[in-house]
Scaffold this motif. Structure first.
Motif, PDB file in Angstrom:
ATOM      1  N   GLU A  17       0.835  -1.213   0.000  1.00 24.48           N
ATOM      2  CA  GLU A  17       0.000   0.000   0.000  1.00 24.48           C
ATOM      3  C   GLU A  17       0.866   1.258   0.000  1.00 24.48           C
ATOM      4  O   GLU A  17       0.572   2.215  -0.720  1.00 24.48           O
ATOM      5  N   THR A  18       1.941   1.255   0.780  1.00 21.59           N
ATOM      6  CA  THR A  18       2.846   2.405   0.844  1.00 21.59           C
ATOM      7  C   THR A  18       3.502   2.636  -0.514  1.00 21.59           C
ATOM      8  O   THR A  18       3.552   3.774  -1.004  1.00 21.59           O
ATOM      9  N   ASP A  21       0.825   3.873  -3.027  1.00 25.03           N
ATOM     10  CA  ASP A  21       0.450   5.270  -2.755  1.00 25.03           C
ATOM     11  C   ASP A  21       1.487   6.233  -3.326  1.00 25.03           C
ATOM     12  O   ASP A  21       1.136   7.272  -3.886  1.00 25.03           O
ATOM     13  N   ARG A  22       2.754   5.876  -3.221  1.00 27.11           N
ATOM     14  CA  ARG A  22       3.809   6.740  -3.767  1.00 27.11           C
ATOM     15  C   ARG A  22       3.825   6.696  -5.289  1.00 27.11           C
ATOM     16  O   ARG A  22       4.026   7.717  -5.946  1.00 27.11           O
ATOM     17  N   LYS A  24       1.326   6.202  -7.264  1.00 26.19           N
ATOM     18  CA  LYS A  24       0.145   6.914  -7.789  1.00 26.19           C
ATOM     19  C   LYS A  24       0.437   8.396  -8.016  1.00 26.19           C
ATOM     20  O   LYS A  24      -0.210   9.031  -8.843  1.00 26.19           O
ATOM     21  N   LYS A  25       1.405   8.927  -7.289  1.00 23.06           N
ATOM     22  CA  LYS A  25       1.743  10.347  -7.395  1.00 23.06           C
ATOM     23  C   LYS A  25       2.676  10.643  -8.564  1.00 23.06           C
ATOM     24  O   LYS A  25       2.894  11.795  -8.903  1.00 23.06           O
TER      25      LYS A  25
END
Length: 108
Positions: A17-18, A21-22, A24-25
């Protein structure tokens, strides 16, 4: 703290997930940019991770796959990113539903 498969799987979900999440940016083009590494792009590395988790889940379920799950993947980057996290959560949920002794019996 003692090691348990549940702790390991919870960590795997958190780590994926971490990472996702990174990612996705980042601009989509960076995920598909060819680089010199074990896999030619971040996207192909993610497909490998996703494949590995699906293969392990299927093995735990008593299924032997004959092809890589991503062989014909044509989804979007969002599909890929969410698939990596989902596969981690699927393994975690499956093992939780069977209990720690299920895995101990499989790997001993």
């Amino acid at each position: 703290m003692n090691y348990s498969i549940e702790h390991h799987l919870a960590y795997s979900v958190w780590a994926n997930e971490t990472l996702i999440d990174r990612l996705k940016k980042l601009d989509d083009s960076l995920l598909h940019q060819e680089v010199k590494s074990s896999f030619p792009s971040i996207a192909k590395t993610l497909l490998h991770m996703w494949d590995a988790e699906i293969v392990w889940l299927k093995r735990f379920q008593g299924v032997s796959l004959t092809e890589w799950p991503s062989k014909d993947f044509k989804g979007t980057t969002a599909d890929l990113l969410s698939g990596v996290v989902k596969s981690s959560k699927d393994i975690e949920a499956f093992i939780a539903s069977r209990g720690e002794t299920f895995v101990k019996g499989k790997i001993q």
